[in-house]
Scaffold this motif. Structure first.
Motif, PDB file in Angstrom:
ATOM      1  N   ALA A   1       0.516   3.596  -0.558  1.00 35.70           N
ATOM      2  CA  ALA A   1      -0.437   4.793   0.223  1.00 35.70           C
ATOM      3  C   ALA A   1      -1.546   3.987   0.804  1.00 35.70           C
ATOM      4  O   ALA A   1      -1.970   4.021   1.814  1.00 35.70           O
ATOM      5  CB  ALA A   1      -0.704   5.931  -0.557  1.00 35.70           C
ATOM      6  N   GLU A   2      -2.269   3.201  -0.309  1.00 35.93           N
ATOM      7  CA  GLU A   2      -3.482   2.227   0.231  1.00 35.93           C
ATOM      8  C   GLU A   2      -3.365   1.571   1.433  1.00 35.93           C
ATOM      9  O   GLU A   2      -4.130   1.420   2.189  1.00 35.93           O
ATOM     10  CB  GLU A   2      -4.265   1.619  -0.984  1.00 35.93           C
ATOM     11  CG  GLU A   2      -5.388   0.970  -0.827  1.00 35.93           C
ATOM     12  CD  GLU A   2      -5.875   0.269  -2.145  1.00 35.93           C
ATOM     13  OE1 GLU A   2      -6.930  -0.439  -1.683  1.00 35.93           O
ATOM     14  OE2 GLU A   2      -5.601   0.549  -3.002  1.00 35.93           O
ATOM     15  N   LYS A   3      -2.185   0.764   1.538  1.00 37.74           N
ATOM     16  CA  LYS A   3      -1.791  -0.255   2.289  1.00 37.74           C
ATOM     17  C   LYS A   3      -1.640   0.480   3.630  1.00 37.74           C
ATOM     18  O   LYS A   3      -1.957  -0.006   4.667  1.00 37.74           O
ATOM     19  CB  LYS A   3      -0.571  -1.225   2.070  1.00 37.74           C
ATOM     20  CG  LYS A   3      -0.964  -2.059   0.919  1.00 37.74           C
ATOM     21  CD  LYS A   3       0.163  -2.939   0.461  1.00 37.74           C
ATOM     22  CE  LYS A   3      -0.456  -4.484  -0.044  1.00 37.74           C
ATOM     23  NZ  LYS A   3      -0.771  -3.928  -1.676  1.00 37.74           N
ATOM     24  N   LEU A   4      -0.965   1.558   3.577  1.00 40.79           N
ATOM     25  CA  LEU A   4      -0.666   2.422   4.790  1.00 40.79           C
ATOM     26  C   LEU A   4      -2.063   2.943   5.641  1.00 40.79           C
ATOM     27  O   LEU A   4      -2.108   2.685   6.623  1.00 40.79           O
ATOM     28  CB  LEU A   4       0.423   3.430   4.586  1.00 40.79           C
ATOM     29  CG  LEU A   4       1.855   3.085   4.043  1.00 40.79           C
ATOM     30  CD1 LEU A   4       2.606   4.494   3.832  1.00 40.79           C
ATOM     31  CD2 LEU A   4       2.609   2.322   5.272  1.00 40.79           C
ATOM     32  N   VAL A   5      -3.037   3.426   4.885  1.00 39.75           N
ATOM     33  CA  VAL A   5      -4.180   3.832   5.199  1.00 39.75           C
ATOM     34  C   VAL A   5      -5.009   2.917   5.822  1.00 39.75           C
ATOM     35  O   VAL A   5      -5.482   2.975   6.929  1.00 39.75           O
ATOM     36  CB  VAL A   5      -4.981   4.333   4.025  1.00 39.75           C
ATOM     37  CG1 VAL A   5      -6.380   4.744   4.687  1.00 39.75           C
ATOM     38  CG2 VAL A   5      -4.318   5.786   3.536  1.00 39.75           C
ATOM     39  N   ASP A   6      -4.884   1.599   5.228  1.00 37.02           N
ATOM     40  CA  ASP A   6      -5.595   0.446   5.684  1.00 37.02           C
ATOM     41  C   ASP A   6      -5.052  -0.213   6.982  1.00 37.02           C
ATOM     42  O   ASP A   6      -5.809  -0.550   7.650  1.00 37.02           O
ATOM     43  CB  ASP A   6      -5.567  -0.953   4.691  1.00 37.02           C
ATOM     44  CG  ASP A   6      -6.329  -0.812   3.444  1.00 37.02           C
ATOM     45  OD1 ASP A   6      -7.209   0.212   3.253  1.00 37.02           O
ATOM     46  OD2 ASP A   6      -6.126  -1.359   2.578  1.00 37.02           O
ATOM     47  N   ALA A   7      -3.670   0.050   6.861  1.00 30.65           N
ATOM     48  CA  ALA A   7      -2.992  -0.236   8.349  1.00 30.65           C
ATOM     49  C   ALA A   7      -3.114   0.735   9.530  1.00 30.65           C
ATOM     50  O   ALA A   7      -2.666   0.555  10.568  1.00 30.65           O
ATOM     51  CB  ALA A   7      -1.310  -0.508   8.092  1.00 30.65           C
ATOM     52  N   GLY A   8      -3.984   1.825   9.220  1.00 34.68           N
ATOM     53  CA  GLY A   8      -4.010   2.997  10.401  1.00 34.68           C
ATOM     54  C   GLY A   8      -3.481   4.254  10.343  1.00 34.68           C
ATOM     55  O   GLY A   8      -3.267   5.067  11.147  1.00 34.68           O
ATOM     56  N   TYR A   9      -2.439   4.252   9.096  1.00 34.10           N
ATOM     57  CA  TYR A   9      -1.555   5.482   9.139  1.00 34.10           C
ATOM     58  C   TYR A   9      -1.975   6.811   8.393  1.00 34.10           C
ATOM     59  O   TYR A   9      -2.989   6.371   7.497  1.00 34.10           O
ATOM     60  CB  TYR A   9      -0.202   4.988   8.393  1.00 34.10           C
ATOM     61  CG  TYR A   9       0.729   4.105   9.050  1.00 34.10           C
ATOM     62  CD1 TYR A   9       1.380   4.533  10.130  1.00 34.10           C
ATOM     63  CD2 TYR A   9       0.724   2.785   8.856  1.00 34.10           C
ATOM     64  CE1 TYR A   9       2.093   3.826  10.791  1.00 34.10           C
ATOM     65  CE2 TYR A   9       1.381   1.649   9.521  1.00 34.10           C
ATOM     66  CZ  TYR A   9       2.255   2.320  10.658  1.00 34.10           C
ATOM     67  OH  TYR A   9       3.028   1.288  11.336  1.00 34.10           O
ATOM     68  N   ASN A  10      -1.755   7.875   8.619  1.00 31.27           N
ATOM     69  CA  ASN A  10      -2.478   9.077   8.236  1.00 31.27           C
ATOM     70  C   ASN A  10      -1.516   9.322   6.909  1.00 31.27           C
ATOM     71  O   ASN A  10      -0.703   9.959   7.125  1.00 31.27           O
ATOM     72  CB  ASN A  10      -2.276  10.083   9.196  1.00 31.27           C
ATOM     73  CG  ASN A  10      -3.106  11.365   8.880  1.00 31.27           C
ATOM     74  OD1 ASN A  10      -3.614  11.483   7.717  1.00 31.27           O
ATOM     75  ND2 ASN A  10      -3.349  12.262   9.808  1.00 31.27           N
ATOM     76  N   ALA A  11      -1.797   8.645   6.015  1.00 33.32           N
ATOM     77  CA  ALA A  11      -1.101   8.780   4.714  1.00 33.32           C
ATOM     78  C   ALA A  11      -1.814   9.244   3.474  1.00 33.32           C
ATOM     79  O   ALA A  11      -3.057   9.191   3.375  1.00 33.32           O
ATOM     80  CB  ALA A  11      -0.405   7.550   4.396  1.00 33.32           C
ATOM     81  N   ALA A  12      -0.932   9.689   2.516  1.00 30.86           N
ATOM     82  CA  ALA A  12      -1.735   9.950   1.356  1.00 30.86           C
ATOM     83  C   ALA A  12      -0.808   9.699   0.065  1.00 30.86           C
ATOM     84  O   ALA A  12       0.635   9.886   0.188  1.00 30.86           O
ATOM     85  CB  ALA A  12      -2.472  11.048   1.224  1.00 30.86           C
ATOM     86  N   SER A  13      -1.091   9.774  -1.096  1.00 27.48           N
ATOM     87  CA  SER A  13      -0.167   9.527  -2.367  1.00 27.48           C
ATOM     88  C   SER A  13      -0.328  10.846  -2.944  1.00 27.48           C
ATOM     89  O   SER A  13      -1.105  11.757  -2.950  1.00 27.48           O
ATOM     90  CB  SER A  13      -0.971   8.607  -3.171  1.00 27.48           C
ATOM     91  OG  SER A  13      -2.129   8.703  -3.730  1.00 27.48           O
ATOM     92  N   TYR A  14       0.895  11.141  -3.784  1.00 30.52           N
ATOM     93  CA  TYR A  14       1.066  12.188  -4.457  1.00 30.52           C
ATOM     94  C   TYR A  14       2.175  11.877  -5.797  1.00 30.52           C
ATOM     95  O   TYR A  14       3.058  11.217  -5.670  1.00 30.52           O
ATOM     96  CB  TYR A  14       1.983  13.152  -3.858  1.00 30.52           C
ATOM     97  CG  TYR A  14       2.032  14.766  -4.442  1.00 30.52           C
ATOM     98  CD1 TYR A  14       1.403  15.756  -3.819  1.00 30.52           C
ATOM     99  CD2 TYR A  14       3.128  14.824  -5.507  1.00 30.52           C
ATOM    100  CE1 TYR A  14       1.780  16.914  -4.397  1.00 30.52           C
ATOM    101  CE2 TYR A  14       3.258  15.954  -5.858  1.00 30.52           C
ATOM    102  CZ  TYR A  14       2.595  17.092  -5.418  1.00 30.52           C
ATOM    103  OH  TYR A  14       2.712  18.384  -6.050  1.00 30.52           O
ATOM    104  N   HIS A  15       1.492  12.219  -7.100  1.00 32.70           N
ATOM    105  CA  HIS A  15       2.292  11.959  -8.184  1.00 32.70           C
ATOM    106  C   HIS A  15       1.584  12.787  -9.249  1.00 32.70           C
ATOM    107  O   HIS A  15       0.296  13.209  -9.176  1.00 32.70           O
ATOM    108  CB  HIS A  15       2.336  10.376  -8.520  1.00 32.70           C
ATOM    109  CG  HIS A  15       1.087   9.732  -8.664  1.00 32.70           C
ATOM    110  ND1 HIS A  15       0.090  10.077  -9.651  1.00 32.70           N
ATOM    111  CD2 HIS A  15       0.608   8.774  -7.959  1.00 32.70           C
ATOM    112  CE1 HIS A  15      -0.871   9.152  -9.485  1.00 32.70           C
ATOM    113  NE2 HIS A  15      -0.845   8.630  -8.418  1.00 32.70           N
ATOM    114  N   ALA A  16       2.253  12.801 -10.396  1.00 37.91           N
ATOM    115  CA  ALA A  16       1.755  13.719 -11.494  1.00 37.91           C
ATOM    116  C   ALA A  16       0.442  13.245 -12.323  1.00 37.91           C
ATOM    117  O   ALA A  16      -0.300  13.882 -13.119  1.00 37.91           O
ATOM    118  CB  ALA A  16       2.808  14.030 -12.574  1.00 37.91           C
ATOM    119  N   GLY A  17       0.086  12.080 -12.058  1.00 38.57           N
ATOM    120  CA  GLY A  17      -1.109  11.654 -12.374  1.00 38.57           C
ATOM    121  C   GLY A  17      -2.447  11.934 -11.774  1.00 38.57           C
ATOM    122  O   GLY A  17      -3.559  11.869 -12.167  1.00 38.57           O
ATOM    123  N   LEU A  18      -2.155  12.433 -10.595  1.00 39.38           N
ATOM    124  CA  LEU A  18      -3.422  13.078  -9.934  1.00 39.38           C
ATOM    125  C   LEU A  18      -3.883  14.300 -10.158  1.00 39.38           C
ATOM    126  O   LEU A  18      -2.926  15.131 -10.926  1.00 39.38           O
ATOM    127  CB  LEU A  18      -3.062  12.902  -8.405  1.00 39.38           C
ATOM    128  CG  LEU A  18      -2.636  11.670  -7.782  1.00 39.38           C
ATOM    129  CD1 LEU A  18      -2.228  12.094  -6.044  1.00 39.38           C
ATOM    130  CD2 LEU A  18      -3.953  10.840  -7.621  1.00 39.38           C
TER     131      LEU A  18
END
Length: 607
Positions: A256-273
């Motif tokens: 997710a971090e790499k996609l955001v850095d590449a300019g994509y409108n992305a976010a992460s989702y998992h039970a640890g959040l």
């Protein structure tokens, strides 16, 4: 405890077809829906197996509006309840949910509405449904139907068993005269039979729809440089919505971090959040404010978004049921969608080790068997869809024409010489090294490690320098698959020759291999092309939909689907009668939104 009130006769002023048209805006039922609705209206229990996006919800929503009293829908996730209720309210249906996201005052208002007959459909989680307090309340309500969504969670054989679902068998004991409809998209034969038994369904009408999702293209890519493969694919998607599933939280966050850095409108989702963050991401994704969600399987059954255009599995799932359910979140609107999995055969033994921690031996064997089927699916050289459908006992004799195997059949070639080079190299490095090192030797890499081991002096050093790392990786994987090599996971996955390698090395056996696919070309297509629509008008209508949705604080698809907008951009309705002919437009949506959209169409026609 038993509710003695029998199901009353169905009200005669409306029919299933009239409700379908006037409320939901559809002109005809999909396969199986009408038979299920007729059965439940006759007071019969039902088990409904339909694929994701196949129209399961209408099977209980239509009879809910025809039966007297209330329909109770058991649903596992808050987000799923909220989406369903928002969509029903937009269609003019008196629907509500009760869950922990509400205050006590809000819940009391819902209870009051139930007792006053102001609510037709109530969504509730199994945990709440079975509490003594809620069960007591149910005794005083006129209930017409219980609908249990995601019913595979009832069964020990289901891939997503949940203890609270298991207790739903109490419903038949307490409300024996009220029909129960169980619905699921993923259940093999053992799970189906168990659902009927666990819920106590009597003389049930069982509808098993086709598991085929012809609009989804299944593709499995050999995993070389998965992040690069992913980025290449995303470049072609032009802002489309998608989900990327990963096996670990760390990988989710990293990608997710790499996609955001590449300019994509992305976010992460998992039970640890934090729960607030997960809720924010899910809502933003539903509202098209976030285009790509990178997630673990925690991002699960609550996905009710119809315009997900791709689902990517960065790692192999643990069973075909999960894979089918997760890929099924793409293309729920019936428009074309992509399901892509990056597969490394080395992941198979790694995943299998997880099953060692399952204490129940029978359960462990079931999980291992299911994963073996998943691995076989990933390694297969035959039509993906045939394998999937055959797994669910829906046998297909012909290839589908819409998977990677059908569209680009594997090309075979005489790989004997290449195999001899690779096998000889494994032998000459004394079978002590893994794939990466063997490939470096074959390609003549000038590394300190190779020089220290004096492997730059071997006859196989540089013998394969004309092939890329990815090419040799594919060849070595195939040699493992053919049983000529195996990886010793107790010795850092070092490659070892098997007895079957001897005749190949001697030249006594000609080995056919598949030409490595080093780059899969994904052809981008306009998913709405079949409507032959005005694209400029579609863009304007989409912008209008977003404005209206944001003003009402609902996802855009609650207003209208992409397919409905495309049909508007094709037919360009400017009168109420014409607007009602568009699929997905009922009277409530005509009254609520018709003027806005028809005005936009008129302005476009005169511009």
């Amino acid at each position: 405890m038993e509710n003695q009130q029998a199901t009353q006769p169905v009200m005669q002023q409306q029919t299933p077809h009239s409700v379908l048209s006037s409320v939901f805006g559809y002109k005809q039922f999909r396969a199986g829906q009408e038979q299920v609705i007729d059965a439940v209206l006759a007071g019969q229990d039902c088990l409904v197996l339909m694929p994701t996006g196949g129209g399961k919800s209408l099977c209980y929503q239509v009879p809910a509006l025809l039966l007297p009293g209330i329909t109770i829908v058991v649903s596992p996730l808050i987000s799923l309840m909220q989406d369903q209720v928002a969509q029903l309210k937009a269609q003019g249906v008196a629907a509500a949910y009760i869950n922990n996201s509400q205050s006590r005052e809000e819940q009391q208002l819902i209870y009051q509405g139930l007792h006053q007959g102001q609510i037709k459909i109530l969504y509730v989680a199994p945990e709440r449904l079975l509490t003594d307090d809620f069960s007591t309340r149910l005794q005083h309500l006129n209930i017409g139907l219980f609908a249990i969504d995601e019913a595979h969670c009832v069964s020990h054989w289901g891939h997503d068993f949940r203890p609270h679902y298991y207790r739903l068998g109490q419903l038949k004991q307490r409300f024996s005269h009220i029909p129960i409809m169980a619905l699921t998209a993923t259940a093999d034969i053992a799970t189906r039979n168990d659902i009927v038994m666990q819920l106590g369904l009597t003389n049930a009408h069982i509808y098993t729809g086709s598991f085929d999702r012809p609009n989804i293209r299944y593709t499995i890519e050999e995993k070389f440089k998965p992040l690069s493969q992913l980025m290449r694919f995303l470049k072609e998607q032009k802002g489309q919505s998608g989900i990327i599933y990963c096996s670990s939280r760390k990988r989710v966050d990293d990608i997710a971090e790499k996609l955001v850095d590449a300019g994509y409108n992305a976010a992460s989702y998992h039970a640890g959040l934090e729960n607030e963050q997960r809720t924010f991401v899910q809502n933003a994704f539903a509202r098209d404010d976030i285009h790509i969600v990178v997630a673990t399987v925690a991002f699960g059954m609550g996905i009710n978004k119809p315009n997900v255009r791709f689902v990517i599995h960065y790692d192999i799932p643990k069973n075909i049921e999960s894979y089918y359910q997760e890929t099924g979140r793409a293309g729920r609107d019936g428009l074309s969608a992509e399901a892509i999995m990056y597969f490394d055969p080395a992941d198979v033994p790694r995943v299998k080790r997880f099953f060692d921690d399952i204490p129940d031996e029978q359960r462990r064997k079931v999980e291992e068997q299911r994963f073996n089927a998943m691995a076989s699916f990933a390694e297969a050289q035959t039509c993906r869809r045939q394998i999937l459908l055959n797994y669910f006992s829906e046998y297909q004799g012909k290839p589908c024409g819409n998977c990677d195997i059908c569209l680009n059949p594997p090309k075979q070639f005489d790989g004997t010489e290449l195999a001899q080079k690779a096998l000889s190299c494994v032998y000459r490095v004394e079978q002590k090294f893994g794939m990466g090192y063997v490939i470096e030797v074959l390609r003549g890499a000038n590394t300190i490690r190779i020089r220290e081991n004096q492997h730059d002096q071997l006859s196989t050093f540089g013998l394969g320098k004309d092939k890329s790392v990815e090419y040799w990786l594919s060849i070595l994987r195939q040699l493992i698959h053919h049983g000529l090599l195996h990886q010793d996971i107790t010795q850092s996955s070092s490659l070892r020759l098997t007895e079957a390698a001897r005749p190949v090395l001697k030249g006594d056996f000609a080995l056919q291999l598949a030409e490595p696919r080093l780059e899969v070309k994904h052809v981008y297509k306009d998913k709405l092309a079949r409507f032959n629509y005005d694209k400029k008008l579609f863009a304007k209508l989409r912008g209008l939909r977003k404005e209206l949705a944001d003003a009402e604080d609902v996802p855009p698809y609650v207003v209208f689907s992409d397919a409905t907008l495309a049909e508007m951009a094709q037919k360009m309705p400017t009168s109420d009668a014409e607007f009602l002919k568009v699929s997905g437009v009922g009277f409530t949506k005509l009254n609520k939104y018709g003027a806005y959209f028809m005005n936009a169409i008129r302005m476009h026609l005169t511009s």
